[in-house]
Enzyme design. Structure first.
Site, short mmCIF file in Angstrom:
data_model
loop_
_atom_site.label_atom_id
_atom_site.label_comp_id
_atom_site.label_asym_id
_atom_site.label_seq_id
_atom_site.Cartn_x
_atom_site.Cartn_y
_atom_site.Cartn_z
CB CYS A 234 18.09 -1.35 -28.08
SG CYS A 234 18.64 -1.20 -26.37
CG HIS B 48 23.16 -3.62 -26.09
ND1 HIS B 48 23.53 -3.14 -24.87
CD2 HIS B 48 22.03 -2.93 -26.42
CE1 HIS B 48 22.67 -2.20 -24.46
NE2 HIS B 48 21.77 -2.05 -25.40
N1 LIG Z 1 19.53 5.15 -25.35
C1 LIG Z 1 19.26 3.93 -25.69
O1 LIG Z 1 20.16 3.19 -25.93
C2 LIG Z 1 17.84 3.44 -25.79
C3 LIG Z 1 17.58 2.34 -26.60
C4 LIG Z 1 16.28 1.88 -26.74
C5 LIG Z 1 15.25 2.49 -26.03
N2 LIG Z 1 15.54 3.54 -25.21
C6 LIG Z 1 14.41 4.13 -24.51
O2 LIG Z 1 14.12 5.35 -25.14
C7 LIG Z 1 13.63 6.27 -24.16
C8 LIG Z 1 14.48 7.53 -24.23
O3 LIG Z 1 15.83 7.18 -23.91
P1 LIG Z 1 17.03 8.10 -24.38
O4 LIG Z 1 18.25 7.26 -24.20
O5 LIG Z 1 16.77 8.68 -25.72
O6 LIG Z 1 17.01 9.22 -23.28
P2 LIG Z 1 17.77 10.63 -23.30
O7 LIG Z 1 18.00 10.97 -21.89
O8 LIG Z 1 18.91 10.59 -24.25
O9 LIG Z 1 16.69 11.61 -23.93
C9 LIG Z 1 15.54 11.94 -23.25
C10 LIG Z 1 15.09 13.32 -23.71
O10 LIG Z 1 13.87 13.63 -23.06
C11 LIG Z 1 13.90 14.95 -22.56
N3 LIG Z 1 13.02 15.01 -21.40
C12 LIG Z 1 13.29 14.67 -20.13
N4 LIG Z 1 12.19 14.85 -19.36
C13 LIG Z 1 11.22 15.32 -20.19
C14 LIG Z 1 9.87 15.70 -19.98
N5 LIG Z 1 9.32 15.62 -18.78
N6 LIG Z 1 9.17 16.12 -21.05
C15 LIG Z 1 9.74 16.20 -22.27
N7 LIG Z 1 11.03 15.85 -22.52
C16 LIG Z 1 11.75 15.42 -21.48
C17 LIG Z 1 15.35 15.19 -22.24
O11 LIG Z 1 15.66 16.56 -22.33
C18 LIG Z 1 16.05 14.41 -23.33
O12 LIG Z 1 16.27 15.24 -24.44
C19 LIG Z 1 13.67 5.55 -22.83
O13 LIG Z 1 12.43 4.92 -22.62
C20 LIG Z 1 14.70 4.49 -23.07
O14 LIG Z 1 14.55 3.38 -22.23
C21 LIG Z 1 16.81 4.05 -25.12
#
Ligand SMILES: NC(=O)c1ccc[n+]([C@@H]2O[C@H](COP(=O)([O-])OP(=O)(O)OC[C@H]3O[C@@H](n4cnc5c(N)ncnc54)[C@H](O)[C@@H]3O)[C@@H](O)[C@H]2O)c1
Ligand SMILES: NC(=O)c1ccc[n+]([C@@H]2O[C@H](COP(=O)([O-])OP(=O)(O)OC[C@H]3O[C@@H](n4cnc5c(N)ncnc54)[C@H](O)[C@@H]3O)[C@@H](O)[C@H]2O)c1
Ligand SMILES: NC(=O)c1ccc[n+]([C@@H]2O[C@H](COP(=O)([O-])OP(=O)(O)OC[C@H]3O[C@@H](n4cnc5c(N)ncnc54)[C@H](O)[C@@H]3O)[C@@H](O)[C@H]2O)c1
Ligand SMILES: NC(=O)c1ccc[n+]([C@@H]2O[C@H](COP(=O)([O-])OP(=O)(O)OC[C@H]3O[C@@H](n4cnc5c(N)ncnc54)[C@H](O)[C@@H]3O)[C@@H](O)[C@H]2O)c1
Lengths: 340, 340, 340, 340
Positions: free
Chosen positions: C140, C220
């Site tokens: 992000c 942010h």
């Molecule tokens: N949250 C943010 O602000 C944000 C912003 C930009 C990028 N990201 C990136 O996006 C990605 C996801 O982040 P998020 O915040 O959505 O995470 P999150 O924890 O909200 O969601 C992750 C999801 O993946 C599932 N999960 C966990 N292990 C798994 C597996 N082995 N197989 C299948 N599903 C599985 C979980 O149940 C959950 O629903 C990360 O790489 C993060 O760095 C997050």
């Protein structure tokens, strides 16, 4: 003994009072409050005579068990130097009275530069305060910036400063001010007014500042990037910081990477009110980019860094100690303050 | 002199160390850490010999400038009483070693009642700790509840207690734990497990508790409602609180209505680490509803209230002082602790 | 219709799912969860087939009233493109499976650049993603930086970027992560790793970044200072921002000066999940210092800005739409997204 | 169509406006603002005619690009019912004008009971509002308490209610109000004034309340303990809650144990402004202690629960729909509101 009165015994005033009382050449002859409160009990427990702004409220204080020594005006007539630590803007209203009584006064950063006509930082311009009737100790943020910028300027020459100040929303004991869950641009314009405030002490430094408020209480955090004239060297800068009496290095081995842990460390070290009087410069953050840009993080304890400046300013105005180094050494020694 | 070792020099351990060191009949013979950190420097500045859990890590400490006195096991063999202030659950793992060495041990509230077999609060059951090898000082919340409930029970007989604990999310120096912006039910079930924990000290008290976490760091706040057998009287309760050595009244004239202001007040009064060792009962909140229900708010400083209990527990286990009043008086006096 | 599967239906995954479902040329063929939760009910209410990582846990889901369509592996075989939105690091573990199945995969910013070998931002390098099997949508923060830097670079040439990122501590729905009351340096070193991450998309931009964490949840905030080759003009920059499909201006007349108010505004405008997909650039902050340095504040909604990038990345990988403008226009239109 | 005007288009007003606009038997004929702001743009984007308090400020609005339909007084003359959602205390100042114009007015909980002479909750006393000129919809906290207390009273008879309200410090979009890191007793006395406010709707209920403020923004949390006349049954209570149109059960399978997660769930479900209009009762918390005391936690979304009450109150005052069930059903259906 320099007789010092504290007009406005609040967050800053109560700290300056204790720092003054610890000095070998100063004494507190009175502090002032507007209404009964926890701080009034604190003043009493310290043995500071308590004067009140509106003498008509004397019964309110006495009913609460707080002795009143007299009116603020009486206190002012007994003082050699008055530290005005009333809320921002009140100092300006007090000026006619100070002028009438002809007393020396130190204002705080909440007042405008022009009110005093001179803005003070002991590491930068101590000698220029000698003999003045009015002096303004610059704000906590400006104090922190002046200290480090002046050091780098002396060593390498400063070409340009860029600083972002992430400011605490309220002091720990304040319960009304927010925000609760927001990053607030204050001001929303860039550059902020902090640059010109630095120039009230260091007039020739080109500086661009940005300032935001975040929901924390312990300290401000500064991101400082200083372009230098001469090539700068990381190890040398670290040594300069180590030998500066108002700059401190947060060592990697402490594991400290935040304002909260640094506050805890000051508390553990037994510092009065867990105060960090120096700039808390994170050693791991000190870096030189492309040979000519010094970058670092510094934590600035808003309640504390100006306290020692006030003590030096008192000494400068009275004029018996004419150089900064001597005054700073006396101040620091009296507080048992060795930079971390 | 009772030789005391602190196994786990963290939030609780460092406070117990200083409180022990201040006692006339005790001394600190060592404290332990697992890795170099700010707290290791603090131990060193206090002059406490530092022992480490994994002696193989000695070079890490020495490289950081921290002297190591030996291994934790060495420390334990030199102690009359060990205060185990390791994180919740680690104490249980340490038990076989303690049993092997036959040393007396005090556990903290993060361990289960059964681990020690006896749960301690100096105002409630001091004498029962005499001569024991294992004692558990109950958690900060349970300590605060036991003190006030026992007082009301002694005065009027307790019919039923209802208490809601609004808990701080993290200690001030912790930076990983949240939440940032949430009220968290912990546990989501009512009643919470805090009621049974009170009963580990006061077995016959009927009590229903609820517990939530909120994003603050300074203190817990309890809403306590106690139905009494006999008719209760507000002024009498206030007097009982005033004369209790571990209960304090937050006076209306201080203007204090929050945890943050109360912390600030302790800091201003110069208490070590701004600690509130007593229950901070808000005088304005003390009320009697319908003659038979005592209601009040009390602030519980999570880092502090158990500290003095640990000191008393040490004394009880050694058994030279056989009554609570005497031990409490010695403990309080050594800390310069007069209830607010 | 491009068949899209979401592996990891969490904060990012659930948003990408809805954005994909809204596109005229795409459909969601499945989403995955590891355990029953509120999000599983949400997927069900949206009609997305739910696949689970460990098929042995099927009874847990069914007992909770959630239908299970099959295993994650089954889902993957049915998809043209998989959006891997599992927690940072899990994507790397999933790679062997993706390679075995030969399916196209989009990774998120929590994975390393090298895992995909290509880092994507639709405004900067859309065309280079065409035909790739693995693409990583940058984080992000990096997404927000790339958008504005690329714009200024195209207009004036970028000489040097300095950016400070004040990061939200946790997403609003997360209750475990802190801090509660601290400004945390993450990392404590300057420059931070965000500069090199920008260079994974814009390799030739000289950039120094600093990054801190503060206890807020909504967005942010970036302080961006860009030295330019050519002289820059404030009004022109504002116009360029206005005409950019992924940059938005926060107008002075709204009175908005914080992340919280901007989130509220998105909520009031009826945006799905109150999402700010564009950079929220504060018009009042846009300034040009000394003719050659563009300064501004931008709010970056961590949960939202990468969502539209994922949609464009899907289209680029399939390769039927070969230019960024067309894809961005389709994506934005389908979401009813006109920049504020 | 009932013509409704919203005087005070803020946090509550903007929500009531949208809820009214969604009803089959009502329309918004105007909303009012005092100065240009984000909310004025929102009103314009919704197509609501915007009236302003001080018509002299019309140019300010127009310069910002906001059309002004006229003065507040003009708006009031065109309305059948006015919803006064101005800040607490302003409603009282508006009363003479309302009386002069003879228009029906609904006040909010920030005004005193006596101003309207009648305090409303649709589940408790809908019919008594029929034909009244002035009605006050009770505060968010009181609304939440009345709903659950009335339910338990109808089922088992209420002997005594004890409730602790852990209140959010500010609404999410407010950036001035704190505290940042404190638990604030508001008021410091127990019982708080919330008990008597419940009695303005349910006069015969014996109730003791306590209220605190914590640094969060999303929802209040209530700890409710109700002693009953008849023996109560957990499963039966859960069924009664399930079938109540304004109470919702937070299911264990969702994993939700906090205000933040519940808000996220409402957002995911696509509710307008992520609003929780019903009491969010945590199913796992519902318990019966000793057969005669019902305990539970309920989350109360301060911005939302009174919105649907305002809609019902409009209908009751006009009097065409004479029973609560019918009105509640129409209101809920129009909003697509099925309790979670
Ligand atoms: N949250 C943010 O602000 C944000 C912003 C930009 C990028 N990201 C990136 O996006 C990605 C996801 O982040 P998020 O915040 O959505 O995470 P999150 O924890 O909200 O969601 C992750 C999801 O993946 C599932 N999960 C966990 N292990 C798994 C597996 N082995 N197989 C299948 N599903 C599985 C979980 O149940 C959950 O629903 C990360 O790489 C993060 O760095 C997050
Ligand atoms: N708090 C900080 O972090 C900080 C840091 C640096 C500088 N300052 C500056 O220091 C000054 C004082 O700030 P503070 O935070 O200590 O304020 P404060 O509110 O904590 O204390 C002000 C004190 O002045 C008293 N007071 C108010 N009106 C008065 C009057 N008319 N006459 C006498 N006393 C009066 C109040 O009772 C209170 O005790 C301001 O100029 C402020 O900008 C504050
Ligand atoms: N913090 C509180 O508010 C509080 C209040 C009352 C009771 N307690 C209880 O006190 C105990 C300690 O809690 P704390 O908050 O002081 O924890 P802490 O994490 O602050 O300190 C624990 C210390 O133990 C050390 N340690 C960890 N593993 C160790 C090991 N294997 N051997 C030796 N030392 C080890 C750590 O280095 C650290 O210094 C827990 O049982 C806790 O539940 C804590
Ligand atoms: N916010 C809540 O959580 C909440 C919950 C329940 C009840 N209430 C009650 O609802 C009422 C409104 O509260 P709010 O939070 O929506 O306030 P708010 O400040 O969000 O909105 C008030 C609106 O009234 C307008 N206004 C101010 N003065 C006015 C005047 N003289 N004439 C016309 N408009 C004027 C303001 O511009 C603003 O748009 C209060 O009585 C409050 O106690 C608020």
């Amino acid at each position: 003994m320099i007789k010092v009165a504290i007009n406005g015994y609040g967050t800053i005033g109560k700290r300056v009072a204790d720092a003054v009382a610890a000095q070998p050449d100063m004494e507190i002859i009175g502090v002032s409050k507007t209404s009964p409160s926890a701080e009034a009990f604190v003043a009493q427990s310290r043995g500071y005579p308590l004067y009140i702004a509106d003498i008509g409220r004397k019964p309110d204080f006495e009913k609460a068990g707080i002795r009143v020594a007299g009116s603020v005006e009486e206190m002012l007539t007994r003082a050699d130097v008055v530290v005005d630590a009333t809320p921002g803007g009140v100092g300006a209203k007090n000026k006619p009275l100070y002028e009438k009584l002809g007393v020396r006064v130190i204002y705080q950063g909440g007042e405008k530069h022009l009110l005093a006509g001179f803005s003070f930082n002991s590491s930068c311009n101590y000698a220029k305060a000698i003999g003045r009737q009015f002096v303004r100790v610059v704000s906590c943020n400006t104090t922190g910036l002046c200290r480090i910028i002046h050091l780098v300027d002396t060593a390498y020459g400063v070409k340009k400063v860029r600083a972002t100040m992430i400011r605490r929303a309220s002091d720990p004991g304040e319960i009304k001010r927010g925000p609760v869950d927001a990053i607030v641009l204050d001001p929303v314009t860039v550059p902020s007014h902090h640059g010109p405030d630095v120039q009230s002490v260091l007039p020739t430094i080109p500086i661009t500042t940005a300032a935001l408020i975040v929901p924390t209480t312990f300290m401000h955090m500064h991101v400082v990037m200083i372009e230098t004239e001469k090539e700068a060297d990381r190890e040398e800068i670290i040594q300069l910081i180590e030998s500066h009496p108002r700059l401190g290095l947060v060592r990697p081995a402490t594991g400290i990477t935040s304002t909260a842990q640094l506050k805890e460390y000051m508390q553990d070290l037994g510092r009065s009110r867990a105060d960090l009087w120096e700039n808390g410069i994170f050693q791991d953050s000190v870096s030189v980019v492309d040979g000519h840009e010094v970058c670092l993080y510094q934590a600035i304890h808003q309640e504390a860094d100006v306290v020692v400046e006030n003590v030096d300013a008192i000494r400068a105005m009275i004029g018996e100690v004419t150089d900064a180094e001597t005054s700073i050494a006396i101040t620091n020694k009296a507080l048992g303050f060795t930079a971390i």
